[in-house]
Design an enzyme around this catalytic site. Sequence first.
Site, PDB file in Angstrom:
ATOM      1  N   HIS A   1      10.924  -6.516   2.661  1.00  0.00           N
ATOM      2  CA  HIS A   1      12.284  -5.954   2.644  1.00  0.00           C
ATOM      3  C   HIS A   1      12.840  -5.849   4.059  1.00  0.00           C
ATOM      4  O   HIS A   1      14.018  -6.143   4.302  1.00  0.00           O
ATOM      5  CB  HIS A   1      12.273  -4.563   1.996  1.00  0.00           C
ATOM      6  CG  HIS A   1      12.204  -4.592   0.500  1.00  0.00           C
ATOM      7  ND1 HIS A   1      13.104  -5.289  -0.274  1.00  0.00           N
ATOM      8  CD2 HIS A   1      11.344  -3.990  -0.369  1.00  0.00           C
ATOM      9  CE1 HIS A   1      12.809  -5.124  -1.556  1.00  0.00           C
ATOM     10  NE2 HIS A   1      11.745  -4.357  -1.635  1.00  0.00           N
TER      11      HIS A   1
ATOM     12  N   ASP B   1       8.764  -9.853  -3.233  1.00  0.00           N
ATOM     13  CA  ASP B   1       7.543 -10.315  -3.905  1.00  0.00           C
ATOM     14  C   ASP B   1       7.134 -11.689  -3.380  1.00  0.00           C
ATOM     15  O   ASP B   1       5.949 -11.950  -3.123  1.00  0.00           O
ATOM     16  CB  ASP B   1       7.764 -10.392  -5.417  1.00  0.00           C
ATOM     17  CG  ASP B   1       7.749  -9.032  -6.086  1.00  0.00           C
ATOM     18  OD1 ASP B   1       7.357  -8.051  -5.439  1.00  0.00           O
ATOM     19  OD2 ASP B   1       8.145  -8.963  -7.264  1.00  0.00           O
TER      20      ASP B   1
ATOM     21  N   GLU C   1      14.162  -7.649  -4.725  1.00  0.00           N
ATOM     22  CA  GLU C   1      12.788  -7.375  -5.147  1.00  0.00           C
ATOM     23  C   GLU C   1      12.021  -8.675  -5.371  1.00  0.00           C
ATOM     24  O   GLU C   1      10.859  -8.799  -4.981  1.00  0.00           O
ATOM     25  CB  GLU C   1      12.776  -6.528  -6.419  1.00  0.00           C
ATOM     26  CG  GLU C   1      13.297  -5.120  -6.232  1.00  0.00           C
ATOM     27  CD  GLU C   1      12.530  -4.341  -5.178  1.00  0.00           C
ATOM     28  OE1 GLU C   1      11.288  -4.469  -5.131  1.00  0.00           O
ATOM     29  OE2 GLU C   1      13.173  -3.625  -4.388  1.00  0.00           O
TER      30      GLU C   1
ATOM     31  N   HIS D   1       4.991  -6.372   0.462  1.00  0.00           N
ATOM     32  CA  HIS D   1       6.275  -6.375  -0.249  1.00  0.00           C
ATOM     33  C   HIS D   1       7.294  -5.521   0.506  1.00  0.00           C
ATOM     34  O   HIS D   1       8.442  -5.931   0.697  1.00  0.00           O
ATOM     35  CB  HIS D   1       6.069  -5.844  -1.667  1.00  0.00           C
ATOM     36  CG  HIS D   1       7.331  -5.577  -2.417  1.00  0.00           C
ATOM     37  ND1 HIS D   1       7.882  -6.488  -3.300  1.00  0.00           N
ATOM     38  CD2 HIS D   1       8.157  -4.506  -2.426  1.00  0.00           C
ATOM     39  CE1 HIS D   1       8.982  -5.983  -3.815  1.00  0.00           C
ATOM     40  NE2 HIS D   1       9.175  -4.783  -3.304  1.00  0.00           N
ATOM     41  N   GLU D   2       6.869  -4.338   0.952  1.00  0.00           N
ATOM     42  CA  GLU D   2       7.782  -3.453   1.678  1.00  0.00           C
ATOM     43  C   GLU D   2       8.172  -4.046   3.033  1.00  0.00           C
ATOM     44  O   GLU D   2       9.330  -3.948   3.448  1.00  0.00           O
ATOM     45  CB  GLU D   2       7.129  -2.077   1.868  1.00  0.00           C
ATOM     46  CG  GLU D   2       6.812  -1.340   0.576  1.00  0.00           C
ATOM     47  CD  GLU D   2       8.035  -1.101  -0.279  1.00  0.00           C
ATOM     48  OE1 GLU D   2       9.144  -0.941   0.278  1.00  0.00           O
ATOM     49  OE2 GLU D   2       7.891  -1.094  -1.525  1.00  0.00           O
TER      50      GLU D   2
END
Length: 411
Positions: free
Chosen positions: A280, A358, A354, A276-277
Amino acid sequence: MNAEQIFHTIIGILTAQFIFDQWLDYLNHKTVKSNIPSELKGVYDEEKYKKQQEYKKANYSFGVLSECVSFIAIVLVLFLGGFAFVNELSAAVSSNSIIQALIFFVIIGFASSIMSLPFSIYGTFVIEQRFGFNKTTPKIFALDLLKSMLLSVLIGGPLMALVIWIYGIAGEYFWLYAWLLISSFTVLMTMFYTSLILPLFNKQTPLEEGDLRSAIEAFSVKAGFKLDNVFVMDGSKRSTKANAFFSGLGSRKRIVLYDTLINDLNTDEIVAVLAHEIGHYKLKHTLWGTITGVLQMGFVLFIFGLVVNSPLLSNALGVEEPNFHIGILVFGMLYSPISFVTGIFMTILSRKNEYAADAYANSFGLGEALISGLKTISSNALSNLTPHRLYVFFHYSHPPLLQRIRAINQN
């Protein structure tokens, strides 16, 4: 508009914001659903759900008290001419405009810290302690406070001095030069915060060799992400709550995992959170967030540059001779409705990012592990599973757990 009208406008803005915030908090406090959606089954058992509701109630009551005290304090300071008084103290010390401004903001900042200190102590050592989250010792708490104040003086002071110096020499182009200065500072902080500032508060160590590191490295290769290193931060020295974050730009990028996250989640769940990070970064959320912040700052400074010389701003707070520090204080209060609106767009964008991060993790087949990890993080933090939709709209930078699970399952 005269100075008196500006003063009453400020009071009106502060009052409207206070009432609106209290209304949203009340709506969120009263939103209790006895029937938990099926996607959230198992996050809480009956006993832990009761504890979560007690935690929510305690934070609400505490929040109402602290916000009421803050609102009453600022209104009293305005009506009693407190800012004008501090301005006189600053002027009595020096005739230099830069020194006056620095003394003014040091006094205001110190007074604000003193007023908020009891609430910070109560929140940490009573509420967080009561529900088993607090790991902060009085020594760590005091050192954190001292370090934060010193950083404000050592970094914020010179930056403020440079802005005021530019204001004195640049004339109508003040906003442009100030924008370039603050933008450069923002980019530097984005790049070096975790390597220069964060170590003053938390220890970061490279993730040691083992199954977890091997799994993370394998995923990084699959995702085409150049993994310089993954750091583990000793978040457990202050709280049991878990987290992970990505920061930096280009070669200065860094992924940081809280040690509590490693303790609470299994390997697959941690890899999913890390994916997930990385999402980003791959989707350029950090870069675009920095660009958006820089553009917003440019707009604010441009507007401020148009009105900074107006004596009405200073006169509104009872100061006869216009000066930079009173002007920026009044402008900040008057600009807050615009800031509120832009803040809404930023939280909407943040929630969108976000969802996208995901989805990125889910594209590698990590959806179930991510859901499982998010449930554990939410459970351990006693997160509110069913917040009011309006409260979410105005305040949540991350979507609620239920919406994130549903979005992941739909992909």
